[in-house]
Design a protein around this motif. Structure first.
Motif, PDB file in Angstrom:
ATOM      1  N   GLU A 178       5.053   8.908  -6.136  1.00 45.57           N
ATOM      2  CA  GLU A 178       5.239   8.621  -7.565  1.00 45.57           C
ATOM      3  C   GLU A 178       5.620   7.157  -7.774  1.00 45.57           C
ATOM      4  OE1 GLU A 178       8.108  11.461  -8.992  1.00 45.57           O
ATOM      5  OE2 GLU A 178       6.676  13.121  -8.897  1.00 45.57           O
ATOM      6  N   LYS A 179       6.445   6.633  -6.887  1.00 49.51           N
ATOM      7  CA  LYS A 179       6.853   5.233  -6.992  1.00 49.51           C
ATOM      8  C   LYS A 179       5.643   4.317  -6.821  1.00 49.51           C
ATOM      9  CE  LYS A 179      10.923   3.743  -5.582  1.00 49.51           C
ATOM     10  NZ  LYS A 179      12.054   3.252  -4.758  1.00 49.51           N
ATOM     11  N   LEU A 180       4.787   4.600  -5.836  1.00 48.40           N
ATOM     12  CA  LEU A 180       3.579   3.798  -5.649  1.00 48.40           C
ATOM     13  C   LEU A 180       2.690   3.850  -6.882  1.00 48.40           C
ATOM     14  CD1 LEU A 180       2.588   4.697  -1.970  1.00 48.40           C
ATOM     15  CD2 LEU A 180       3.528   2.529  -2.791  1.00 48.40           C
ATOM     16  N   ARG A 181       2.534   5.053  -7.432  1.00 41.31           N
ATOM     17  CA  ARG A 181       1.695   5.202  -8.630  1.00 41.31           C
ATOM     18  C   ARG A 181       2.295   4.456  -9.823  1.00 41.31           C
ATOM     19  NH1 ARG A 181       1.288  10.848  -6.483  1.00 41.31           N
ATOM     20  NH2 ARG A 181      -0.786  10.958  -5.524  1.00 41.31           N
ATOM     21  N   SER A 182       3.614   4.423  -9.920  1.00 45.73           N
ATOM     22  CA  SER A 182       4.240   3.694 -11.036  1.00 45.73           C
ATOM     23  C   SER A 182       4.042   2.186 -10.858  1.00 45.73           C
ATOM     24  CB  SER A 182       5.724   4.041 -11.170  1.00 45.73           C
ATOM     25  OG  SER A 182       6.487   3.462 -10.134  1.00 45.73           O
ATOM     26  N   TYR A 183       4.080   1.703  -9.624  1.00 42.70           N
ATOM     27  CA  TYR A 183       3.791   0.281  -9.386  1.00 42.70           C
ATOM     28  C   TYR A 183       2.364  -0.044  -9.807  1.00 42.70           C
ATOM     29  CZ  TYR A 183       8.029   0.055  -6.459  1.00 42.70           C
ATOM     30  OH  TYR A 183       9.311   0.094  -5.994  1.00 42.70           O
ATOM     31  N   GLU A 184       1.434   0.824  -9.451  1.00 41.08           N
ATOM     32  CA  GLU A 184       0.032   0.588  -9.814  1.00 41.08           C
ATOM     33  C   GLU A 184      -0.140   0.648 -11.327  1.00 41.08           C
ATOM     34  OE1 GLU A 184      -4.084  -0.092  -9.812  1.00 41.08           O
ATOM     35  OE2 GLU A 184      -2.452  -0.686  -8.485  1.00 41.08           O
TER      36      GLU A 184
END
Length: 132
Positions: A69-75
């Protein structure tokens, strides 16, 4: 109980997380990166990862879920992976135009002009994205 993912869905998730890790993995903790790599790249089960990390299976599940989820929020905020994917697709189109220009000399000037316009569009989009 959650459904098992199909092999296609697992592959798509692995590609997505692998790509996002390539762009934003440095923003995660070592433990977050390790859990994602073990699960998505090495295809280990939650139980196998839990044994390696010496934590519960539930802890691994939560770690992987939060990290993804953190990676997706960065993207979502930065969009670097999406821009790179779009740029690669557009550069493949440019390459195709230039290949066509070599095999169709009568249309070469028109195809080369199209390729040049596409390259300029890519440059402009990247400059805009970076505020240049």
């Amino acid at each position: 109980m959650s459904q098992m993912k199909s092999p296609e869905d697992r592959l798509l998730s692995s590609v997505e997380i692998g790509t996002l890790c390539a762009f934003y993995g440095g923003l995660l903790t070592e433990r977050q990166r390790q859990a994602l790599e073990l699960h998505y790249m090495e295809d280990l089960s939650l139980g196998e990862i839990a044994q390696q990390l010496n934590v519960s299976r539930q802890n691994v599940h939560e770690l992987i879920t939060r990290s993804a989820e953190k990676l997706r929020s960065y993207e979502a905020a930065l969009g670097a992976a999406g821009r790179m994917k779009r740029m690669l697709r557009e550069l493949n189109e440019v390459s195709s135009l230039l290949s066509d220009a070599q095999t169709r000399p009568d249309q070469a000037p028109s195809l080369a002009r199209q390729a040049q316009e596409m390259i300029q569009t890519i440059i402009t989009q990247e400059e805009d994205a970076h505020g240049i």
